[in-house]
Design a protein around this motif. Structure first.
Motif, mmCIF file in Angstrom:
data_model
loop_
_atom_site.group_PDB
_atom_site.id
_atom_site.type_symbol
_atom_site.label_atom_id
_atom_site.label_comp_id
_atom_site.label_asym_id
_atom_site.label_seq_id
_atom_site.Cartn_x
_atom_site.Cartn_y
_atom_site.Cartn_z
ATOM 1 N N ALA A 128 -7.762 12.402 62.325
ATOM 2 C CA ALA A 128 -8.999 11.996 61.456
ATOM 3 C C ALA A 128 -10.494 12.056 61.908
ATOM 4 O O ALA A 128 -10.530 13.218 63.267
ATOM 5 C CB ALA A 128 -9.350 10.231 61.906
ATOM 6 N N MET A 129 -11.299 12.444 61.463
ATOM 7 C CA MET A 129 -13.196 12.958 61.341
ATOM 8 C C MET A 129 -13.593 12.050 61.352
ATOM 9 O O MET A 129 -13.594 11.024 60.281
ATOM 10 C CB MET A 129 -12.958 14.070 60.631
ATOM 11 N N LEU A 130 -14.891 11.688 62.432
ATOM 12 C CA LEU A 130 -15.285 10.552 63.000
ATOM 13 C C LEU A 130 -16.716 10.979 62.489
ATOM 14 O O LEU A 130 -17.156 11.986 63.409
ATOM 15 C CB LEU A 130 -14.921 10.159 63.986
ATOM 16 N N THR A 131 -17.691 10.687 61.521
ATOM 17 C CA THR A 131 -18.340 10.675 61.613
ATOM 18 C C THR A 131 -19.609 10.124 60.927
ATOM 19 O O THR A 131 -20.248 9.660 59.760
ATOM 20 C CB THR A 131 -18.789 12.257 59.762
ATOM 21 N N ILE A 132 -19.970 8.657 61.636
ATOM 22 C CA ILE A 132 -20.671 7.270 62.193
ATOM 23 C C ILE A 132 -21.270 8.077 62.561
ATOM 24 O O ILE A 132 -21.507 8.456 63.835
ATOM 25 C CB ILE A 132 -19.492 6.606 62.224
ATOM 26 N N PRO A 133 -22.517 6.985 62.439
ATOM 27 C CA PRO A 133 -23.625 6.655 64.246
ATOM 28 C C PRO A 133 -22.491 6.551 65.913
ATOM 29 O O PRO A 133 -21.632 6.334 65.670
ATOM 30 C CB PRO A 133 -23.915 5.917 63.676
ATOM 31 N N ALA A 134 -23.255 7.147 66.288
ATOM 32 C CA ALA A 134 -22.878 6.771 68.023
ATOM 33 C C ALA A 134 -23.066 5.944 68.313
ATOM 34 O O ALA A 134 -21.570 5.078 69.184
ATOM 35 C CB ALA A 134 -23.877 7.815 68.648
ATOM 36 N N GLU A 172 -5.775 2.670 67.984
ATOM 37 C CA GLU A 172 -4.168 1.188 68.034
ATOM 38 C C GLU A 172 -3.754 1.854 66.454
ATOM 39 O O GLU A 172 -1.942 1.028 66.468
ATOM 40 C CB GLU A 172 -5.761 0.118 67.559
ATOM 41 N N ALA A 173 -4.010 2.009 65.564
ATOM 42 C CA ALA A 173 -3.314 2.371 64.469
ATOM 43 C C ALA A 173 -2.205 3.401 64.379
ATOM 44 O O ALA A 173 -1.882 3.658 63.344
ATOM 45 C CB ALA A 173 -4.674 2.251 62.873
ATOM 46 N N GLY A 174 -2.762 3.819 64.763
ATOM 47 C CA GLY A 174 -1.754 4.880 65.704
ATOM 48 C C GLY A 174 -2.479 6.574 65.245
ATOM 49 O O GLY A 174 -1.608 7.847 65.664
ATOM 50 N N VAL A 175 -3.754 6.562 65.035
ATOM 51 C CA VAL A 175 -4.467 8.857 65.010
ATOM 52 C C VAL A 175 -4.759 9.250 66.193
ATOM 53 O O VAL A 175 -4.435 8.526 67.305
ATOM 54 C CB VAL A 175 -5.068 7.801 64.833
ATOM 55 N N LYS A 176 -3.433 10.180 66.400
ATOM 56 C CA LYS A 176 -3.779 11.228 67.880
ATOM 57 C C LYS A 176 -4.241 12.150 67.895
ATOM 58 O O LYS A 176 -4.841 12.968 69.298
ATOM 59 C CB LYS A 176 -1.890 11.459 67.540
ATOM 60 N N ALA A 177 -5.398 12.147 67.024
ATOM 61 C CA ALA A 177 -5.912 13.844 66.718
ATOM 62 C C ALA A 177 -7.359 13.237 66.965
ATOM 63 O O ALA A 177 -7.727 13.242 64.955
ATOM 64 C CB ALA A 177 -5.579 14.732 66.031
ATOM 65 N N ILE A 178 -8.477 12.686 66.841
ATOM 66 C CA ILE A 178 -9.785 12.445 66.270
ATOM 67 C C ILE A 178 -10.536 14.502 66.428
ATOM 68 O O ILE A 178 -11.126 14.645 67.802
ATOM 69 C CB ILE A 178 -10.612 11.367 67.176
ATOM 70 N N LYS A 185 1.442 24.278 64.867
ATOM 71 C CA LYS A 185 2.433 23.302 63.744
ATOM 72 C C LYS A 185 1.296 23.228 62.416
ATOM 73 O O LYS A 185 0.889 22.182 62.051
ATOM 74 C CB LYS A 185 2.141 21.225 64.441
ATOM 75 N N VAL A 186 0.877 23.958 62.215
ATOM 76 C CA VAL A 186 -0.131 23.572 60.404
ATOM 77 C C VAL A 186 0.319 24.918 60.002
ATOM 78 O O VAL A 186 0.384 25.440 58.719
ATOM 79 C CB VAL A 186 -1.765 24.442 60.632
ATOM 80 N N ASP A 187 2.207 25.314 59.992
ATOM 81 C CA ASP A 187 3.114 25.481 59.188
ATOM 82 C C ASP A 187 3.444 24.169 57.829
ATOM 83 O O ASP A 187 4.474 24.469 57.333
ATOM 84 C CB ASP A 187 4.577 25.443 59.820
ATOM 85 N N ARG A 188 2.030 22.966 58.280
ATOM 86 C CA ARG A 188 2.872 22.060 57.388
ATOM 87 C C ARG A 188 0.830 21.799 56.904
ATOM 88 O O ARG A 188 0.370 21.973 57.071
ATOM 89 C CB ARG A 188 3.809 20.907 57.871
ATOM 90 N N LEU A 189 0.778 20.343 55.620
ATOM 91 C CA LEU A 189 -0.241 19.924 55.553
ATOM 92 C C LEU A 189 -0.372 19.102 56.348
ATOM 93 O O LEU A 189 0.640 17.853 55.734
ATOM 94 C CB LEU A 189 -0.880 19.597 54.010
ATOM 95 N N TRP A 190 -0.812 18.482 57.216
ATOM 96 C CA TRP A 190 -1.325 17.467 57.282
ATOM 97 C C TRP A 190 -2.676 16.301 56.717
ATOM 98 O O TRP A 190 -3.779 17.003 56.590
ATOM 99 C CB TRP A 190 -1.784 17.519 59.043
ATOM 100 N N ASP A 191 -2.217 15.466 56.443
ATOM 101 C CA ASP A 191 -3.750 14.307 56.015
ATOM 102 C C ASP A 191 -4.456 13.727 56.692
ATOM 103 O O ASP A 191 -4.247 13.360 58.306
ATOM 104 C CB ASP A 191 -2.514 13.454 55.993
ATOM 105 N N VAL A 192 -5.755 13.732 56.655
ATOM 106 C CA VAL A 192 -6.365 13.549 58.011
ATOM 107 C C VAL A 192 -7.617 12.831 56.695
ATOM 108 O O VAL A 192 -7.876 12.387 55.686
ATOM 109 C CB VAL A 192 -8.094 14.861 58.093
ATOM 110 N N ILE A 193 -8.241 12.182 57.568
ATOM 111 C CA ILE A 193 -8.948 11.456 56.881
ATOM 112 C C ILE A 193 -10.382 11.184 57.543
ATOM 113 O O ILE A 193 -10.731 11.845 58.593
ATOM 114 C CB ILE A 193 -8.584 9.297 57.026
ATOM 115 N N ILE A 194 -11.737 11.259 56.727
ATOM 116 C CA ILE A 194 -12.475 10.694 57.186
ATOM 117 C C ILE A 194 -13.573 9.339 57.120
ATOM 118 O O ILE A 194 -13.125 8.466 56.231
ATOM 119 C CB ILE A 194 -13.521 11.620 55.854
ATOM 120 N N VAL A 195 -14.097 8.988 58.713
ATOM 121 C CA VAL A 195 -14.358 7.400 58.366
ATOM 122 C C VAL A 195 -16.235 7.741 58.988
ATOM 123 O O VAL A 195 -17.237 8.170 59.327
ATOM 124 C CB VAL A 195 -14.491 7.312 59.522
ATOM 125 N N GLY A 196 -16.742 7.608 57.416
ATOM 126 C CA GLY A 196 -18.582 7.659 57.782
ATOM 127 C C GLY A 196 -18.926 8.615 56.052
ATOM 128 O O GLY A 196 -17.891 9.477 56.361
#
Lengths: 205, 205
Positions: free
Chosen positions: A149-155, A167-173, A79-90
């Motif tokens: 989402a990509m998570l780059t915050i302290p443990a 809770e907001a609907g993210v399915k891949a971290i 499913k990478v025959d498309r562009l996924w919007d990704v967010i970075i947290v941190g």
DNA sequence: TAGATTGTTAATCGATTAACAATC
DNA sequence: TAGATTGTTAATCGATTAACAATC
């Protein structure tokens, strides 16, 4: 259509195949064999054929696989025959590095937002992005239907923020925090922890 | 002494156990069970016990495992009961982020040098390190008996630099370049490629 | 055609789980 | 002691490899 459950280990290898095919393609090669591809990625030819054949008959006896065709098929499957919007947290050093990384867009991903809760970081420009207030995160995730989402915050903060993402609907971290995350079954997590990866090698030294 | 060959999959899980134990320890817990540890890392209690028992009898029936004792044993097994000097090759965004990462030292690693071949980067200060000329790399690796390296350079240069690292005596490479590396059997490579990791999750979306 | 290579089956190998006696 | 939990065995499950007929 394939109703059988494909094993996770096979899915995990497909991106590696795709990456190797991309490199062959870049160097002008049009065709490859399970033997050649296997040599590139360090996997047996039999396994390559078995993995690929789970999804269809993409090769030809005698000649092997058309690289562009196989790449198309793998992209579809993943499913990478498309562009996924990704967010970075941190927006720390790692968040910065990922926000500026040029390697996502031709592999199916666009970093579309970056969040932090540090007032000195909010508003800061990173590449083409501006660091947004983490308080607005869940709202923005819902508005933009973000799934990755990509998570780059302290443990210490990672589980709490993960709960918000889920809770907001993210399915891949993609988790860079050095901690195991608890998520529901329908949410996937991949772990990147350099110290853990290094510790997987020192045993053999 | 254990003469049996321990499977790679087990070795790969030990750093995850160690990381979870560290967190429990940080929160003041002194004892755990295979059940509790398994819940933390998402692995069955039976597997945790099986994995740990490969190396000795570190638990007690009825009470479980002493966290400090088990951590000591895991550190010994993984050979991170010492500090490994690690070098970074490539002083781009990712090299910067790793050079400034505070999470290595209490997990067995010290970043001791960083190299680049870009004249505008050589001499630059990053944290407590100064970017050194890549031309001096193999010499410095030998002088300091470096065994572990992190590779944060473009894919196009990665194999060539890997060959140099191997030639100079490096035995463990954490590769951030999006390419499969060819190395001798006695050299270990771990791969960190965020796009690949993301592609392992999109299949399930 | 002759050579090469796929897709697939069966055999092998390895990893995980379940169960429980031992024992703290 | 009674309850809890380990270490280990046997059973199950799953993944990899070898081999080869099919066929390009």
């Amino acid at each position: 259509m394939n109703a059988e459950k494909i094993p996770d280990v096979i899915i995990a290898r497909l991106p590696v195949y795709l990456r190797a095919l991309q490199r062959m393609s870049d160097s002008g090669v049009k065709t490859t064999s399970s033997k050649e591809l296997g040599d590139h990625v360090g996997i047996s030819a039999a396994q390559i054929r078995k993995d690929i054949s789970q999804f269809g008959e993409f090769g030809k006896q005698g000649t092997g696989y058309s690289i562009p065709y196989l790449m198309d098929k793998l992209r579809e499957i993943l499913k990478v025959d498309r562009l996924w919007d990704v967010i970075i947290v941190g927006a720390g050093d790692m968040g910065h590095a990922l926000a500026r990384y040029q390697g996502f867009v031709n592999r199916g991903f666009v970093v579309s937002m970056i969040f932090d809760n540090d007032p000195t970081k909010i508003g800061q420009q990173i590449g083409s992005l501006v660091v947004e207030n983490a308080r607005l995160m869940t709202e923005k995730i819902r508005q933009n239907n973000i799934k990755v989402a990509m998570l780059t915050i302290p443990a210490a903060a990672a589980q709490e923020v993960t709960d918000q993402l889920v809770e907001a609907g993210v399915k891949a971290i993609l988790n860079y925090a050095p901690i195991s995350l608890n998520v529901p079954d329908d949410v996937k997590v991949q772990y990147i922890d350099p110290a853990t990866h290094l510790q997987r090698m020192t045993y053999y030294l």
